[in-house]
Design a protein around this motif. Sequence first.
Motif, mmCIF file in Angstrom:
data_model
loop_
_atom_site.group_PDB
_atom_site.id
_atom_site.type_symbol
_atom_site.label_atom_id
_atom_site.label_comp_id
_atom_site.label_asym_id
_atom_site.label_seq_id
_atom_site.Cartn_x
_atom_site.Cartn_y
_atom_site.Cartn_z
ATOM 1 N N GLY A 7 -14.557 -8.961 21.486
ATOM 2 C CA GLY A 7 -13.744 -8.286 20.356
ATOM 3 C C GLY A 7 -12.763 -9.444 20.065
ATOM 4 O O GLY A 7 -12.034 -9.319 18.850
ATOM 5 N N GLY A 8 -12.535 -10.690 20.664
ATOM 6 C CA GLY A 8 -11.433 -11.869 20.126
ATOM 7 C C GLY A 8 -12.072 -12.245 19.065
ATOM 8 O O GLY A 8 -13.370 -12.173 18.599
ATOM 9 N N GLY A 9 -11.203 -13.141 18.435
ATOM 10 C CA GLY A 9 -11.517 -14.135 17.242
ATOM 11 C C GLY A 9 -10.324 -14.656 16.476
ATOM 12 O O GLY A 9 -9.241 -14.727 17.181
ATOM 13 N N LEU A 10 -10.620 -14.922 15.282
ATOM 14 C CA LEU A 10 -9.525 -15.563 14.658
ATOM 15 C C LEU A 10 -9.239 -14.718 13.521
ATOM 16 O O LEU A 10 -10.117 -14.229 12.743
ATOM 17 N N GLY A 15 -3.270 -9.331 10.106
ATOM 18 C CA GLY A 15 -4.403 -8.500 10.544
ATOM 19 C C GLY A 15 -4.750 -7.769 11.664
ATOM 20 O O GLY A 15 -3.783 -7.733 12.477
ATOM 21 N N SER A 16 -5.885 -7.444 11.929
ATOM 22 C CA SER A 16 -6.171 -6.550 12.949
ATOM 23 C C SER A 16 -7.371 -7.072 13.780
ATOM 24 O O SER A 16 -8.266 -7.505 13.091
ATOM 25 N N ARG A 65 2.553 -1.981 17.564
ATOM 26 C CA ARG A 65 1.753 -2.690 16.799
ATOM 27 C C ARG A 65 0.357 -2.585 17.589
ATOM 28 O O ARG A 65 -0.651 -2.485 16.965
ATOM 29 N N PHE A 66 0.360 -2.531 18.826
ATOM 30 C CA PHE A 66 -0.856 -2.555 19.836
ATOM 31 C C PHE A 66 -1.034 -1.010 20.443
ATOM 32 O O PHE A 66 0.017 -0.455 20.905
ATOM 33 N N ASN A 82 -2.776 -4.234 15.754
ATOM 34 C CA ASN A 82 -2.588 -4.315 14.213
ATOM 35 C C ASN A 82 -1.209 -5.189 14.094
ATOM 36 O O ASN A 82 -0.478 -5.686 14.737
ATOM 37 N N SER A 83 -1.111 -5.501 12.710
ATOM 38 C CA SER A 83 -0.006 -6.739 12.325
ATOM 39 C C SER A 83 0.262 -7.733 13.243
ATOM 40 O O SER A 83 1.525 -7.916 13.828
ATOM 41 N N LEU A 84 -0.983 -8.435 13.492
ATOM 42 C CA LEU A 84 -0.690 -9.460 14.555
ATOM 43 C C LEU A 84 0.044 -10.593 13.683
ATOM 44 O O LEU A 84 -0.015 -10.746 12.861
#
Length: 122
Positions: A7-10, A15-16, A65-66, A82-84
């Motif tokens: 589920g990781g990514g850029l 963003g979320s 946020r998490f 959320n709200s990264l």
Amino acid sequence: VQLQASGGGLVQAGGSLRLSCEASGQTFRANSMGWFRQAPGKEREFVAAIATSGSTNVADSVKGRFTISRDNAKNTVYLQMNSLKPEDTAVYSCAARVGSAPVASHGSYDFWGQGTQVTVSS
């Protein structure tokens, strides 16, 4: 117990992402689960943990946020982020421990999955 994180990514700041960690074996219900992260040049940091009962322990740096959750039917623990922020950029790893409490100490965990990279751009 084997753990597979995904589920990781850029993502852009604000963003979320949702990370997943699927566990093998029959003991998932008896394990408390945790998420940790490590940024380059920094020590491993506790993010969140969830007890067998479902109660949670969340680091102050990500509180609000998490969210950590678990689905025992799917042997999976999730980390909704959320709200990264750019400072959330790190390799995120899931871990399992034989025990019910959602502890923050990485030394208390018995099994570790491979990490998944999360990169937050500004």
